[in-house]
Design an enzyme around this catalytic site. Structure first.
Site, mmCIF file in Angstrom:
data_model
loop_
_atom_site.group_PDB
_atom_site.id
_atom_site.type_symbol
_atom_site.label_atom_id
_atom_site.label_comp_id
_atom_site.label_asym_id
_atom_site.label_seq_id
_atom_site.Cartn_x
_atom_site.Cartn_y
_atom_site.Cartn_z
ATOM 1 N N LYS A 136 -13.090 4.568 0.151
ATOM 2 C CA LYS A 136 -13.480 3.264 -0.386
ATOM 3 C C LYS A 136 -14.844 3.405 -1.064
ATOM 4 O O LYS A 136 -15.756 4.037 -0.523
ATOM 5 C CB LYS A 136 -13.537 2.220 0.735
ATOM 6 C CG LYS A 136 -12.291 2.200 1.633
ATOM 7 C CD LYS A 136 -11.016 1.914 0.860
ATOM 8 C CE LYS A 136 -9.792 1.993 1.774
ATOM 9 N NZ LYS A 136 -8.533 1.723 1.071
ATOM 10 N N SER B 244 0.822 -1.210 0.000
ATOM 11 C CA SER B 244 0.000 0.000 0.000
ATOM 12 C C SER B 244 0.858 1.263 0.000
ATOM 13 O O SER B 244 0.372 2.344 -0.323
ATOM 14 C CB SER B 244 -0.939 0.010 1.211
ATOM 15 O OG SER B 244 -0.199 0.221 2.404
#
EC number: 2.1.1.186
Length: 354
Positions: free
Chosen positions: A300, A183
């Site tokens: 998200k 990430s």
């Protein structure tokens, strides 16, 4: 020259169509968007001459969310042999170019074409230079050839300063072995996307402080530490020992949505898996109350109406900051290293320089 061709993440073709259609309607450019599922591309076909050029002239590419790259032009069918002659004849009405990028789609078919493009680029570049169609001049438009197959190519043009930073919008970033998770590349790409390189020393300096909300195991913290910042990592999960050993990280076992710093910090970063509306509230608090100067936060995405939801939340943030009478710049992009998410960058514009 009347089609706008756009690259995107596979599965997000519908979002590109929705986004560009909204902009076209606002600007009064008539036409229609179309795409195939999982094709990693979308088109906006303008019904009036000059429509695609007007869209590119009125829009800033870095303000689009879902397109990774764009170009205006048209499709050309190529023969099995002597492709270069056909391309040269097609380019007769185009301007002289200052750079050349051969691009493929982010799909299995596209990956198979990348070897062909590497081999084809050298003779094509030589032929274009010899014909006076390609010169070394960064101020001139860029020739973008998006190969759908070895026989079908979108021949497009885009301003070098109003299109993707990298071919296909895909950065060539190397995963640092010492980083705790992949990430980390999301935040590194965000630096490149949102902060001009010449401002890194000023805005990502080693005299700064940062907070990573939902930090474990430390992929995003690593990027802050790499810049020499003092970092407070907020997470009930463990942090990588390699980061703690730097002496630059303070790890607090706390909830990223409720914890706040005693003193304002320079940077807040957050990659917590949560409903985007709740994460938006977090952004509004941190920027609105002056808890940080700049922030990079991932939202998200829901399964449906993804563009509509992102647009709604961005408009909400803008209205919130306006109501508080504070100046905040808001940018949003689906980065190459993002998945079912978008990355937001926010910056307070009304605080005194450090």
């Amino acid at each position: 020259m009347n089609t706008l061709f756009m690259h995107c993440r596979p599965g997000f073709e519908g979002e590109v169509c929705a986004e560009i259609s909204e902009h076209a309607a606002r600007l009064g450019v008539s036409g229609y968007a179309k795409s195939k599922p999982q094709s990693a591309s979308a088109e906006f076909v303008c019904s009036e001459e000059g429509g695609a050029e007007r869209l590119m002239g009125e829009l800033r590419f870095n303000q689009l969310i879902f397109p990774r790259q764009w170009a205006r032009g048209g499709f050309v069918e190529l023969p099995e042999t002597d492709r270069i002659s056909v391309l040269l004849s097609q380019l007769a009405d185009f301007p002289v170019f200052g750079s050349l990028w051969l691009e493929v789609l982010d799909s299995n078919e596209g990956k198979e074409l990348s070897t062909f493009c590497r081999k084809f680029e050298v003779p094509l570049r030589k032929a274009l230079e010899k014909a006076g169609r390609l010169v070394d001049d960064a101020s001139r438009p860029r020739l973008l050839l998006s190969f759908i197959s070895g026989r079908r190519v979108f021949v497009g043009v885009a301003p070098a300063n109003n299109s993707a930073l990298w071919p296909m919008g895909i950065p060539r970033l190397k995963f640092p072995r010492e980083a705790p998770s992949r990430s980390t590349l999301k935040l590194e790409e965000a630096w490149h996307q949102f902060i001009p390189r010449e401002q890194w020393e000023q805005r990502l300096g080693d005299d700064m402080t940062g907070v990573d909300l939902g930090a474990s195991p430390g992929g995003w913290t690593y990027q802050l530490v790499r810049r020499g910042m003092l970092v407070t990592a907020i997470d009930n999960g463990p942090m990588a020992e390699s980061l703690m050993d730097t002496g630059l990280v303070q790890h607090l076992m706390a909830d990223g949505f409720t914890w706040q710093p005693k003193q304002p910090v320079d940077w807040m970063v957050c990659d917590i898996v949560e409903k985007p509306a709740r994460t938006t509230s977090l952004i509004e608090t941190w920027l609105g109350e002056g808890l940080c100067r700049e922030a990079v936060v991932n939202l998200k995405l829901p399964m449906k109406q993804r563009y509509a939801e992102v647009r709604r939340l961005l408009d909400r943030m803008e209205a919130t900051f306006k109501a508080r009478k504070i100046r905040v710049s808001i940018a949003c992009k689906q980065l190459y290293h993002d998945r079912e998410e978008v990355t937001c960058h926010l910056r307070r514009l009304d605080l005194k320089p450090r």
